[in-house]
Write an enzyme that holds these catalytic residues in place. Sequence first.
Site, PDB file in Angstrom:
ATOM      1  N   GLU A  54       0.823  -1.209   0.000  1.00 53.29           N
ATOM      2  CA  GLU A  54       0.000   0.000   0.000  1.00 53.29           C
ATOM      3  C   GLU A  54       0.860   1.263   0.000  1.00 53.29           C
ATOM      4  O   GLU A  54       0.547   2.240  -0.680  1.00 53.29           O
ATOM      5  CB  GLU A  54      -0.937   0.002   1.214  1.00 53.29           C
ATOM      6  CG  GLU A  54      -2.070  -1.003   1.137  1.00 53.29           C
ATOM      7  CD  GLU A  54      -3.002  -0.739  -0.027  1.00 53.29           C
ATOM      8  OE1 GLU A  54      -3.347   0.436  -0.270  1.00 53.29           O
ATOM      9  OE2 GLU A  54      -3.376  -1.706  -0.705  1.00 53.29           O
ATOM     10  N   CYS A 222     -16.118   1.499 -20.217  1.00 51.41           N
ATOM     11  CA  CYS A 222     -17.581   1.481 -20.367  1.00 51.41           C
ATOM     12  C   CYS A 222     -18.038   2.201 -21.635  1.00 51.41           C
ATOM     13  O   CYS A 222     -19.156   1.965 -22.124  1.00 51.41           O
ATOM     14  CB  CYS A 222     -18.244   2.106 -19.151  1.00 51.41           C
ATOM     15  SG  CYS A 222     -17.898   3.878 -18.960  1.00 51.41           S
ATOM     16  N   CYS A 235     -24.223   5.201 -13.581  1.00 46.18           N
ATOM     17  CA  CYS A 235     -23.119   6.164 -13.644  1.00 46.18           C
ATOM     18  C   CYS A 235     -23.579   7.471 -14.284  1.00 46.18           C
ATOM     19  O   CYS A 235     -23.963   7.507 -15.459  1.00 46.18           O
ATOM     20  CB  CYS A 235     -21.956   5.580 -14.428  1.00 46.18           C
ATOM     21  SG  CYS A 235     -20.552   6.698 -14.563  1.00 46.18           S
TER      22      CYS A 235
END
Length: 390
Positions: A54, A222, A235
């Site tokens: 991380e 998308c 969305c």
Amino acid sequence: MPRKSASRATAAIPADIHVPPDFGARVVNWQRVHGRHDLPWQNTRDAYRIWLSEIMLQQTQVSAVIEYFQRFVATLPTVQALAAAPADQVMALWAGLGYYSRARNLHRCAMQVVSEHGGVFPTDPTVLATLPGIGRSTAAAIAAFSAGVRSPILDGNVKRVFARCFGIHGHPGERAVETRMWQLAGIALPAAGPRQAEDMVAYTQGLMDLGATVCSRGKPACLADAGACPLSADCVARRDGLTGVLPTPKPRAAIPERSTVMLMVRREREVLLRLRPGSGIWGGLWSLPEMPVETLPFDAEAAEAAAFDYARAYGAPVRAAIAGELTHVFTHFRLLIRAIRVDVGAGDPMVQDGATEATQRWLSLDDLDALGTPAPVRRLLEDQARGGLF
């Protein structure tokens, strides 16, 4: 007292924003089928490896991190090993990843986990967030991946997903916008239940994967395939043609330019390096000595003469010549680096500017991995090692 996780029962949804009730479940189900599952820090509950990945992934692409991560854990496999490692070793393993304050905080954090937490990372995000270099989102990610804790994340990828999905305008770095996104992040979490630990791993990874592989900055997947994203049906950016507008970019300022002149003092196959201060640019790394620029208007002939004189404290100068020039871009400025090579005799160098053995070393060009050096300096040294320049 541990902070309570946000839930639909305790957090109010902004009146102008629709959060699908199955938002979390959609992300979980998508990640289990389409997400990333074979990264070297996945499929483990080892908080050390999760934390290390991380921190490395902050402001750095996954593809760039993998090799560094594998080398780091092979050398320092536990938090105890990292805590006990010399700072030079840590910086050498990190060199090239940039943002070197992350490496210094990494070392400090490991020491604190060992000294204050018995070598075991806390699982409470609020406690994790008190450790050096761990912010709110990183703390939540570590807690989710290592212990299945139900807590929201909000890294750069997630901010992009939220800005587009919920139609949030305004730069995500602005306090008001970020506060709103944190509210939504708490609301959108998958429901608590018997599969919470597994769901939180998939959900947290799923949001990261969506932002990195589907809801990308340039061409979101998308636009070509509505089925690529589990959130496309709701969305706002896709519906209203705003994928190229959201998230709102940070206003651009002109990038200032700076310059420096570095001295490459060569003693046969060795080069002299100086340790930079612990804070500031390239803090804690070994770099080439820098000449006082104010005494050196950059005329090549004058520069070489000044470098020749400046190098006298390191030995008997033999010759000086321009060795290279390159530009390195930081987040807030562009740095022009001019390197001047000066060959000196084989005798022991004198101390320059109060340097000691702890802050000044000769490094063999055949062992460049021995010390951590800034990326542009490493490029200059590699060129020297190959016999370049002159």
